[in-house]
Scaffold this active site. Structure first.
Site, mmCIF file in Angstrom:
data_model
loop_
_atom_site.group_PDB
_atom_site.id
_atom_site.type_symbol
_atom_site.label_atom_id
_atom_site.label_comp_id
_atom_site.label_asym_id
_atom_site.label_seq_id
_atom_site.Cartn_x
_atom_site.Cartn_y
_atom_site.Cartn_z
ATOM 1 N N SER A 176 0.795 -1.228 0.000
ATOM 2 C CA SER A 176 0.000 0.000 0.000
ATOM 3 C C SER A 176 0.828 1.278 0.000
ATOM 4 O O SER A 176 0.375 2.299 -0.498
ATOM 5 C CB SER A 176 -0.972 -0.005 1.183
ATOM 6 O OG SER A 176 -0.303 -0.345 2.382
ATOM 7 N N HIS A 204 -5.303 -3.276 -2.820
ATOM 8 C CA HIS A 204 -4.936 -2.299 -3.852
ATOM 9 C C HIS A 204 -4.804 -2.904 -5.248
ATOM 10 O O HIS A 204 -4.524 -2.192 -6.211
ATOM 11 C CB HIS A 204 -3.626 -1.595 -3.480
ATOM 12 C CG HIS A 204 -3.744 -0.807 -2.225
ATOM 13 N ND1 HIS A 204 -4.259 0.463 -2.189
ATOM 14 C CD2 HIS A 204 -3.466 -1.127 -0.948
ATOM 15 C CE1 HIS A 204 -4.272 0.901 -0.940
ATOM 16 N NE2 HIS A 204 -3.795 -0.050 -0.170
ATOM 17 N N LYS A 236 -11.953 0.683 -2.035
ATOM 18 C CA LYS A 236 -10.905 1.299 -2.855
ATOM 19 C C LYS A 236 -11.378 1.321 -4.314
ATOM 20 O O LYS A 236 -12.283 2.070 -4.634
ATOM 21 C CB LYS A 236 -9.585 0.586 -2.605
ATOM 22 C CG LYS A 236 -9.120 0.951 -1.182
ATOM 23 C CD LYS A 236 -7.990 0.174 -0.609
ATOM 24 C CE LYS A 236 -7.728 0.694 0.811
ATOM 25 N NZ LYS A 236 -7.024 -0.239 1.662
#
Ligand SMILES: *Cc1c(COP(=O)(O)O)cnc(C)c1O
Length: 382
Positions: A176, A204, A236
């Site tokens: 990250s 991610h 996300k």
């Protein structure tokens, strides 16, 4: 007691470690308003630009009208509703796994999985740069935690040779704060059934990597056989909130029976699940968002390279610039802010001491002009 806290806070400030929140006035997006000022946002994890997409907003509004706003109770009491169930089935289908289980947050998913699979004294091996929630999960389970050097499957193999059996090897898919991709293929060879379960947290990578947006494992050509435990978040790239774990039937049933962060918490609002379904649909169907994002990453890296900026080895939308000193990183972030650009300075303990950085994240919703403005400003500021 308060005097003691105040001393510690002052020390934090003098070390350049003090953190402040900024209030975003309108919706999330690549252009946001803070204190009446418009800024180009380069710090969100909304990689595909879905967080305020009208289709997601509409899905949440109409689901609230139909299902109400509260989850009512935990999933095992009476909180498991049709939108949650449908989302789980779609996530299992999309990731090509037996089943998926929804958690309220990624943090809870990581605590829950490790707690359910590991007992006191079991060994868990984790990449040194794993997300805090994976490290906390091992600690909370009372497991013995080995943190192997970042991305180093060889070092992990050497350590594993000295061990009878390790329950779990866990890694971020995309790191990250660095943006690099874990060497999952090499980890598969090292773990190879002998050492428990391989666990990839793809917060991610999901929605971003792989042709179809299925994440790090799609990009690397790996499936449920090789990596039985797959976790990703829905807050996300998917644009909403929540998280899921996907894998073999027996894993999911075990989590339903035993994951404490699943059992003892209220189910997500059903409208959040419906918005996430809309996000998943767009993420699947609109591959142009990923292509556009990849083009912007190439454009940024080429520009930054030409300027001699301290790029890191990342091909993902997380493009950190390594500064080192905490105060220098903060000052660079502040100067960018004055130029209308929002880039956070990431400092310890989020990253190791001496590696403070500007964490730039790109989104499919950015334009080339946004990226050019960032590059121009970086040339003046660093
Ligand atoms: C964001 C993140 C989490 C936590 O997910 P939330 O849903 O925000 O709680 C877990 N792991 C990684 C790698 C993350 O980046």
């Amino acid at each position: 007691m308060p005097a003691e806290l105040e001393r510690a806070l002052r020390r934090r400030r003098s070390e350049g470690l003090y953190r402040r929140r900024k209030v975003v006035e309108g919706a999330q997006g690549v252009e946001v308003t803070v204190s009446g000022r418009s800024l180009i946002n380069f710090c969100s994890n909304d990689y595909l630009g879905l967080a305020s997409h009208p289709r997601l907003v509409e899905a949440m509004q109409s689901a609230a009208a139909r299902y109400g706003v509260g989850g009512g109770a935990s999933h095992l009491v009476c909180g498991h509703m049709a939108p949650h169930h449908a989302l789980e089935e779609e996530l299992a289908d999309f990731t090509g796994r037996d089943r998926a289980l929804l958690f309220s947050t990624g943090y809870q998913a990581n605590l829950g999985v490790i707690g359910a699979l590991c007992g006191r004294g079991d060994w868990v091996a984790e990449d040194r740069l794993n997300h805090a929630s994976l490290l906390d999960g091992a600690r909370l389970a009372g497991a013995r935690l080995k943190r192997y050097p970042h991305g180093d499957a060889g070092a992990l193999a050497a350590w594993l040779r000295e061990r009878e059996r390790v329950r779990l090897v866990a890694t971020d898919g995309v790191f990250s704060m660095d943006g690099d991709v874990a060497p999952v293929g090499a980890l598969v060879s090292v773990v190879a059934g002998r050492h428990g379960w391989l666990y990839v947290d793809d917060a991610h990578g999901f929605g971003v990597l792989g042709r179809g947006g299925r994440g790090t494992l799609e990009q690397l050509g790996l499936g449920q056989e090789e990596v039985p435990v797959y976790m990703a978040t829905l807050g996300k790239a998917a644009g909403v909130f929540g998280a899921f774990v996907a894998g073999p039937e027996a894993l999911i049933e075990t989590l339903i029976q035993q994951a404490r962060t699943y059992l003892y918490t209220t189910a997500l609002p059903p409208a959040v699940a419906e918005a996430a379904r809309a996000g998943l649909r767009l993420l699947r169907e609109e591959s142009w968002r990923r292509e556009r994002l990849r083009a912007l990453i190439r454009h940024f890296r080429a520009g930054a390279q030409a300027l001699g900026l301290p790029l890191m080895a990342s091909r993902t939308p997380i493009q950190p610039l390594l500064i080192g000193d905490n105060h220098k990183a903060l000052a660079a972030s502040e100067r960018l802010w004055q130029r209308g650009l929002w880039v956070t300075a990431i400092r310890p303990p989020t990253v190791p001491a001496g590696t403070a950085r500007l964490r730039i994240t790109l989104s499919a919703a950015h334009s080339r002009a946004h990226v050019d403005r960032l590059l121009e400003a970086l040339a003046e500021v660093i």
